[in-house]
Every structure is written in C-alpha cells, then in structure tokens.
Design an enzyme around this catalytic site. Structure first.
Site, PDB file in Angstrom:
ATOM      1  N   LYS A  50       0.829  -1.213   0.000  1.00  0.00           N
ATOM      2  CA  LYS A  50       0.000   0.000   0.000  1.00  0.00           C
ATOM      3  C   LYS A  50       0.855   1.253   0.000  1.00  0.00           C
ATOM      4  O   LYS A  50       0.471   2.268  -0.583  1.00  0.00           O
ATOM      5  CB  LYS A  50      -0.951   0.003   1.203  1.00  0.00           C
ATOM      6  N   LYS A 110      -3.989 -11.161  -6.649  1.00  0.00           N
ATOM      7  CA  LYS A 110      -5.305 -11.450  -6.048  1.00  0.00           C
ATOM      8  C   LYS A 110      -6.367 -10.485  -6.591  1.00  0.00           C
ATOM      9  O   LYS A 110      -6.039  -9.343  -6.969  1.00  0.00           O
ATOM     10  CB  LYS A 110      -5.230 -11.404  -4.515  1.00  0.00           C
ATOM     11  N   LYS A 142     -10.519  -4.940  -4.982  1.00  0.00           N
ATOM     12  CA  LYS A 142     -11.474  -3.872  -5.314  1.00  0.00           C
ATOM     13  C   LYS A 142     -10.751  -2.625  -5.816  1.00  0.00           C
ATOM     14  O   LYS A 142     -11.353  -1.773  -6.454  1.00  0.00           O
ATOM     15  CB  LYS A 142     -12.352  -3.546  -4.107  1.00  0.00           C
TER      16      LYS A 142
HETATM   17  P1  TYM Z   1     -10.398  -6.377   3.407  1.00  0.00           P
HETATM   18  O1  TYM Z   1     -11.455  -5.359   3.613  1.00  0.00           O
HETATM   19  O2  TYM Z   1      -9.298  -6.062   2.461  1.00  0.00           O
HETATM   20  O3  TYM Z   1     -11.033  -7.752   2.971  1.00  0.00           O
HETATM   21  C1  TYM Z   1     -12.094  -8.351   3.691  1.00  0.00           C
HETATM   22  C2  TYM Z   1     -11.929  -9.853   3.677  1.00  0.00           C
HETATM   23  O4  TYM Z   1     -11.898 -10.326   2.333  1.00  0.00           O
HETATM   24  C3  TYM Z   1     -10.756 -11.173   2.155  1.00  0.00           C
HETATM   25  N1  TYM Z   1     -10.298 -11.025   0.761  1.00  0.00           N
HETATM   26  C4  TYM Z   1     -10.126 -12.060  -0.077  1.00  0.00           C
HETATM   27  N2  TYM Z   1     -10.304 -13.382   0.070  1.00  0.00           N
HETATM   28  C5  TYM Z   1     -10.060 -14.161  -1.008  1.00  0.00           C
HETATM   29  N3  TYM Z   1      -9.643 -13.681  -2.208  1.00  0.00           N
HETATM   30  C6  TYM Z   1      -9.456 -12.360  -2.399  1.00  0.00           C
HETATM   31  N4  TYM Z   1      -9.054 -11.919  -3.584  1.00  0.00           N
HETATM   32  C7  TYM Z   1      -9.710 -11.479  -1.304  1.00  0.00           C
HETATM   33  N5  TYM Z   1      -9.625 -10.132  -1.144  1.00  0.00           N
HETATM   34  C8  TYM Z   1      -9.982  -9.887   0.124  1.00  0.00           C
HETATM   35  C9  TYM Z   1      -9.732 -10.657   3.152  1.00  0.00           C
HETATM   36  O5  TYM Z   1      -8.788 -11.642   3.465  1.00  0.00           O
HETATM   37  C10 TYM Z   1     -10.616 -10.298   4.331  1.00  0.00           C
HETATM   38  O6  TYM Z   1     -10.866 -11.446   5.118  1.00  0.00           O
HETATM   39  N6  TYM Z   1      -7.617  -5.807   7.514  1.00  0.00           N
HETATM   40  C11 TYM Z   1      -8.832  -6.369   6.982  1.00  0.00           C
HETATM   41  C12 TYM Z   1     -10.084  -5.836   7.658  1.00  0.00           C
HETATM   42  C13 TYM Z   1     -10.053  -6.000   9.142  1.00  0.00           C
HETATM   43  C14 TYM Z   1     -10.159  -7.221   9.847  1.00  0.00           C
HETATM   44  C15 TYM Z   1     -10.119  -6.856  11.230  1.00  0.00           C
HETATM   45  C16 TYM Z   1     -10.295  -8.561   9.450  1.00  0.00           C
HETATM   46  C17 TYM Z   1      -9.950  -4.985  10.037  1.00  0.00           C
HETATM   47  N7  TYM Z   1      -9.975  -5.511  11.303  1.00  0.00           N
HETATM   48  C18 TYM Z   1     -10.193  -7.837  12.217  1.00  0.00           C
HETATM   49  C19 TYM Z   1     -10.373  -9.526  10.447  1.00  0.00           C
HETATM   50  C20 TYM Z   1     -10.327  -9.163  11.810  1.00  0.00           C
HETATM   51  C21 TYM Z   1      -8.933  -6.018   5.501  1.00  0.00           C
HETATM   52  O7  TYM Z   1      -8.387  -5.055   5.051  1.00  0.00           O
HETATM   53  O8  TYM Z   1      -9.802  -6.797   4.818  1.00  0.00           O
END
Ligand code: TYM
Length: 371
Positions: A119, A201, A204
């Site tokens: 990032k 991967k 969005k």
């Molecule tokens: P975020 O918002 O980027 O993504 C949310 C969830 O989606 C999963 N994910 C994917 N899984 C499979 N293939 C993909 N291409 C893909 N893209 C995203 C991510 O692994 C995630 O589970 N830091 C986290 C948000 C967060 C969080 C937390 C998660 C904040 N606090 C506490 C768990 C526990 C994040 O940026 O996810």
C-alpha cells in the site's frame, strides 16, 4: 453440531473495510464463511471504517459506501439478531485499545508487513502513520472480543500472526488478558485471483474493472467479465500447475456450486474454455442474484439499517469495554472514578425515553467498569 448447554460457544470476530466495491474475492474468501459459521459460533462482525481512512476517502462517498456495505452484508446473510454487526468508528474501545497495543508492537514487526509495503508503494504520496500501525488496530479489533477464530482470506495471514504475537507478548507481561486467536482460512476460496492477471489477487482497488467481479455487478456484466477472463492455450478444463487462470475459475465455480475439482473436470471433459467460462459466469450470477435482490430492499430501508448498526454498536461496546478495562488496569492506568450522579443521570435519561432494556444494559456495563 451437538453442544452441551453449559459449554461456551467459540467466539468468532471478523471485519471488512467499507472502502469501495465489495468483490467476489471478499465474498468467497471471507463473507460466505461468516454466514456459514453463524449458527455454530458466537459471531460478531464489523465494518472496519477506521482502517479505511489509512487511504484518503472522499467524505460523501465514504459515508455512502459504508451504508451500502452494511446493507450488502445483511443481504449476504448476516443476521444481526444472532451476530452483532457494527460500524467500527461507532465503538470507541477499538481506537483506545489500538493505542495501548501500539506500545506493545515493534517498529520492525510493522515494517515487515507486506500489505504495508504494497500500500505504501501504491499510495507513495500518503504513507501515513495509520497505514503503518494498521495491524495494531486490527489486533485490537480481534482481541477486544476474546475471539477464538477469525475467518479471513489468506492475504490476512500475516496480520493474524502479528495479532497472536502481540497477544502473547501482552499476556506474557501481565498474565492472561487476551485470548490468542486462530485464523480461519477456508480450504477453497482463500485467495481468489484477478480475472485479468491470475498471478495477482482479485482486488477492489484494481484499476482494470474486468479484473474483479463486484457482488453487485449485474448478471450481464458478470457474464462479460468471465468471458474475458485470461486463461491459457491448453483448452482443457483441468486443475494443474501453470494453469493459473483456469485454476482460479475452477476454484470460483467449485465455491458457488459445491462441486469438487474432479467433478468439474468430468463435467467439462471434451468441452472448450468458452463453455466453461459461460458456466462459471452463469453459476456466479445465479448465486449472487438473491443477494442482490435482498440488497435492493435493505438499502431502501435506512431506518432499519440505523436500528441494526446502533444496536450492534451498543452490544459491541458492552462486550469490548470489559477487555479494554482489564487491559488498562493491568498496564497501570488509574481507573476513572465513577460517581453516583452519573449513574443516576444514565438511569433517568433512559427511563425518560422508556428504554428499560437499554437501562439494564447500561447499568450492568457501568457496574462492570467499576468492579
Ligand atoms: P479487506 O477489507 O481487504 O477484505 C475483507 C476480507 O476479504 C478477504 N479477501 C479475499 N479473500 C479471497 N480472495 C481475495 N481476492 C480477497 N480479497 C480480500 C480478506 O482476506 C478479508 O478477510 N484488515 C482487513 C479488515 C479488518 C479485519 C479486522 C479482518 C480490520 N480488522 C479484524 C479480520 C479481523 C482487511 O483489510 O480486509
């Protein structure tokens, strides 16, 4: 699953950032599992909007995206009666514990995070401190609820390992304060890849909209994106090394139909990639159709959304303040004195507004804080 009545259900916590589109990757890697686990675990879910401002947001869009994401997650199947579902910025304990944990997280540990490296390269003009300390806030999110399991995609594995290290370090100094959580990474769908570059991967923030499928994409858009998906010249539907595009499509198809890879290979024996891409597109569009229909209902009902996220925040606060209070006491902060007039004020105010259930919850939270 048979559980003894007195046996405590395991606790699940997870969150997603409400920044922009929610993709098929988010859905298959995380959200679908949140929904599937709701009956067997005590679940609590959040929209991680504090995390989202580590990248600059346009305020009006940000508010809109947050409400849209809230409605979409309800439409995916989060049942707010079973699983408190809240907006992170409405529960102040997250930012409070994050600060404490920042002081138990090493600079070197944060520097090693691949998401920070990615990032900060992508947003070179805004490498802010929040982007750097993001994992301590994520650790706070999880540890506040004494979560046993955290369902996430495989890209969050490194953050989960750091969360465990922070919890173990803190517990090592002060005794057992935090439950040390495990990541719950699904066997299928943990890493859905871009349709345009299957070595990356699905994301969005991909500038090429054909690289990802949004959960709210219309069926014709979904079909078009799958038809354009990058594959190879082999023209044989089978899972094998070096066939990243087809492997990805097979993974997606398997997640939405429940079919094994062997079954998929059998079903498409002798057929070309065109047929397979059409089948994947149709299966995904069909899987997302009821979600989209429910979303269109929820998004119109702002009062219902407000009721759900307000209730979710109250419950989340009530649970999380216990852990925060304990952690702060252990560190040696002087506990805030609670005087009788504040309690009387809360009771009067709640009784005045005829919220008896809330009054009881507030009083119990208040007493827990003092004890
Ligand atoms: P975020 O918002 O980027 O993504 C949310 C969830 O989606 C999963 N994910 C994917 N899984 C499979 N293939 C993909 N291409 C893909 N893209 C995203 C991510 O692994 C995630 O589970 N830091 C986290 C948000 C967060 C969080 C937390 C998660 C904040 N606090 C506490 C768990 C526990 C994040 O940026 O996810």
């Amino acid at each position: 699953m048979e559980t003894n009545q007195n046996e405590r259900k395991k606790v699940i916590f997870s969150a997603i950032q409400p920044s922009g589109t929610i993709t098929l990757g988010n859905y298959l890697g995380a959200l679908k599992n949140w929904i599937d686990l709701q009956d067997d675990y005590d679940c609590i879910f959040a929209l991680a909007d504090l995390h989202a401002i580590t990248v600059r947001q346009v305020p009006a869009n940000f508010r809109h995206n947050t409400l849209e994401a809230y409605a979409l997650l309800l439409a995916c199947g989060i049942d707010p009666k079973k699983s408190p579902f809240f907006i992170q910025s409405q529960v102040p304990t997250h930012a409070q514990l994050a600060w404490v944990l920042n002081c138990y997280t090493q600079f070197g540990e944060l520097q090693r995070m691949t998401q920070f490296k990615d990032k900060s390269a992508k947003h070179a003009d805004n490498v802010n401190a929040g982007l750097f300390t993001y994992p301590s806030l994520m650790a706070a999110d999880i540890l506040l609820y004494q979560a046993d399991l955290v369902p996430v995609g495989s890209d969050q594995k490194q953050h989960m390992e750091l969360t465990r290290n922070i919890a173990e370090r803190f517990n090592g100094i002060y005794g057992s304060v935090f439950k040390v959580p495990d990541a719950y990474i699904p066997k299928k769908g943990a890493r859905i890849m871009s349709l345009q570059d299957p070595s990356r991967k699905m994301s969005k923030s991909d500038e090429n909209v054909n690289g990802y499928v949004a959960v709210l994409d219309k069926p014709e858009v979904i079909m078009k994106k799958f038809k354009r998906a990058i594959t190879d010249n082999d023209a044989c539907v089978r899972y094998a090394e070096g066939k990243d595009g087809i492997n990805n499509l097979m993974g997606i198809y398997s997640c939405v139909t429940g079919k094994s890879f062997e079954q998929i290979e059998k079903d498409f024996d002798g057929k070309g990639y065109g047929d397979f891409k059409t089948a994947v597109g149709e299966a995904v569009a069909e899987h997302l159709r009821p979600i989209q229909e429910r979303y269109n209902e929820y998004i119109k009902n702002k009062d219902y959304l407000e009721k759900c996220y307000t209730q979710g925040a109250e419950t989340a606060y009530r649970i999380s303040v216990r852990t925060l209070t304990k952690a702060m006491k252990k560190v040696g902060f002087v506990p805030r004195a609670h005087n009788k007039s504040r309690l009387t004020n809360i009771i009067n105010c709640q009784i005045f507004t005829h919220k008896k259930a809330e009054t009881l919850k507030c009083v119990s939270t208040f007493l827990l804080c003092i004890l």
